[in-house]
Design an enzyme around this catalytic site. Structure first.
Site, PDB file in Angstrom:
ATOM      1  N   HIS A 113      51.426  41.517  40.354  1.00  0.00           N
ATOM      2  CA  HIS A 113      51.331  39.917  40.868  1.00  0.00           C
ATOM      3  C   HIS A 113      51.405  39.862  42.304  1.00  0.00           C
ATOM      4  O   HIS A 113      51.562  38.995  42.787  1.00  0.00           O
ATOM      5  CB  HIS A 113      52.268  38.970  40.171  1.00  0.00           C
ATOM      6  CG  HIS A 113      52.517  39.399  38.675  1.00  0.00           C
ATOM      7  ND1 HIS A 113      51.682  38.613  37.832  1.00  0.00           N
ATOM      8  CD2 HIS A 113      53.193  39.984  38.039  1.00  0.00           C
ATOM      9  CE1 HIS A 113      52.013  38.746  36.290  1.00  0.00           C
ATOM     10  NE2 HIS A 113      52.906  39.839  36.597  1.00  0.00           N
ATOM     11  N   SER A 144      36.246  40.644  67.568  1.00  0.00           N
ATOM     12  CA  SER A 144      35.841  39.229  67.331  1.00  0.00           C
ATOM     13  C   SER A 144      35.437  38.971  68.814  1.00  0.00           C
ATOM     14  O   SER A 144      35.656  39.369  69.809  1.00  0.00           O
ATOM     15  CB  SER A 144      37.246  38.293  67.232  1.00  0.00           C
ATOM     16  OG  SER A 144      36.901  37.095  67.552  1.00  0.00           O
TER      17      SER A 144
END
Ligand code: ARG
Length: 458
Positions: A156, A277
């Site tokens: 999980h 970026s």
């Protein structure tokens, strides 16, 4: 434009219709398979006395010339041709005259295209298998360096139990090993020759389908001529295998993206396989993994396209089937790129064991081991589980971890606790003691590496 198939019709078609109908822009990549198939076909026709040996020799020689010229670029693909089969035959007849017109005896483009596609995919699958093996070896090598690199195992996406980085990434190698065996299995059904099925109903000529099958390296021939020209199961099977490979690459991608984030920082990708970026100078983006995850969608799309195209088709050949190729080619190209990039990316990434250990030390991932400690001292597992839970709770509110929880506090929960508990819940012990087959212990992981290497080096 006048067509070779101008029989009942004048062969004059509208330009729009021509362009719509044409498959040469994509099926030209099968020129080698097409020519190989035609050479064998000519040899078979001569061996059975259906055409003269002299004509067959001219055909084979002419085809050889076309093959060489296409490879060298001396002959360019004519974008106006309908498909690769027509193109090769047209050039052949242009070059050798009447003998070229005899090649299409006892054959149809329907069995020709089925043949070409099987030959093409068979070759490509072998190449893909090599790429998968390369990736498996890269993962195995990285695992070999990290047999003792402790990290939290997750369920999980919550820290669950201690494992090693080797144990975690070998999971992907296991997936790839199954992919490899699935491709092999798919090749078995692919490697059956459809040539000689002709348009759909075989032929009245005394042909020898086994001769052709053997010369082209097939294991057998398709036993029903209608099936021979209408079957595309081998494409579907390939696309299903390809889709599953993409699922595996995509899951691996997702972890690589998470691990290289600042929140985890378990790994750092090499700058060869990251991008920056244009606006944020601090960024190192995992574009290769993201693109691989994204490209899985197009391969699933290829599978869906083919299933949908096939599902309502009456027997035998229908022009819809021309749509098979772009889906198959797209999946082949996508897989090749993704596998190469992945191998480069995984092989060049830096693992940061301190961060893994740090994360492992803060998630109570040894709570199961604490319960097991009590069980080994005689307590039933359910009671031990409850006590461990209470201790974890107390640690959380008191600012402890299990390793620093004082002995008097342990004793308050059960007198079964003695000093040896600290050794037992040490993460290194927790990993090393998990000696069950398939677990994270060094012994077990070495076996896994051995298994992967044996398969990938075969
Ligand atoms: N270009 C066609 C294809 O890719 C070849 C077979 C054409 N056969 C026909 N009867 N029109 O499927």
């Amino acid at each position: 434009m006048n067509k070779m198939w101008a029989g009942l019709t004048s062969g004059e078609t509208n330009k729009l219709a021509d362009d719509f109908n044409s498959s040469i822009s994509f099926d030209c990549r099968m020129f080698e398979q097409d020519i190989k198939g035609s050479m064998v076909h000519a040899a078979m026709l001569a061996s059975k006395g259906i055409i003269e040996q002299e004509d067959a020799d001219k055909i084979v020689e002419g085809l050889q010339g076309i093959l060489e010229d296409l490879k060298s670029g001396a002959l360019a693909i004519d974008e106006n041709a309908e498909d690769i089969h027509m193109f090769v035959e047209e050039i052949l007849t242009e070059r050798i005259g009447d003998a070229g017109k005899k090649l299409h005896t006892a054959r149809s483009r329907n069995d020709q295209v089925a043949l070409d596609l099987r030959l093409y995919l068979r070759d490509e699958i072998t190449g893909l298998e090599d790429k998968l093996k390369q990736l498996m070896l890269t993962v195995a090598d990285l695992a070999a360096e990290h047999k003792s690199t402790i990290m939290p195992g997750y369920t999980h996406l919550q820290r669950a139990q201690p494992i090693t980085f080797a144990h975690q990434i070998l999971t992907y190698a296991m997936m790839f090993s199954r992919d490899l065996s699935r491709l092999e299995d798919c090749k078995k059904r692919m490697n059956i020759s459809p040539i000689g099925s002709c348009a759909l109903a075989g032929t009245t000529y005394d042909t020898d389908r086994y001769f052709e099958a053997e010369k082209l390296g097939f294991d057998d021939i398709t036993l029903n001529s209608i099936d021979g020209v209408s079957d595309r199961d081998f494409c579907v099977e390939f696309l299903a295998c390809a889709s599953l490979i993409m699922v595996h690459l995509s899951r691996f991608s997702e972890e690589i993206i998470l691990w290289s984030s600042w929140e985890f920082k378990f790994i750092e990708l090499s700058s060869d396989f990251t991008t920056g970026s244009s606006i944020m100078p601090q960024k190192k983006n995992s574009d290769m993994a993201e693109l691989t995850r994204g490209k899985s969608g197009r391969v699933f799309g290829d599978l869906m396209a083919l299933l949908t195209m096939l599902k309502g088709l009456p027997l035998a050949y229908n022009k819809d089937m021309q749509e098979d190729k772009e889906a198959v080619f797209d999946a082949v190209d996508t897989l090749k790129m993704c596998l190469d990039v992945f191998t480069g990316m995984v092989g060049s990434m830096t693992v940061i064991p301190e961060n893994m250990l740090n994360a492992a030390g803060r998630g109570f991932i040894n709570a199961t081991d604490l319960a097991d400690y009590l069980v080994k001292k005689g307590m039933p597992f359910r009671d031990a589980y409850k006590i461990s839970g209470k201790i974890v709770n107390e640690c959380m509110s008191g600012g402890y971890v299990l390793e620093t929880f004082p002995m008097d506090k342990y004793k308050a929960h059960s007198d079964l606790f003695t000093e040896d508990v600290y050794e037992e819940i040490n993460l290194k012990t927790c990993v090393e003691k998990r000696k069950s087959a398939g677990g994270p212990s060094v012994e077990s992981v070495e076996k896994q590496i051995e298994y992967i290497k044996t398969i990938a080096e075969a």
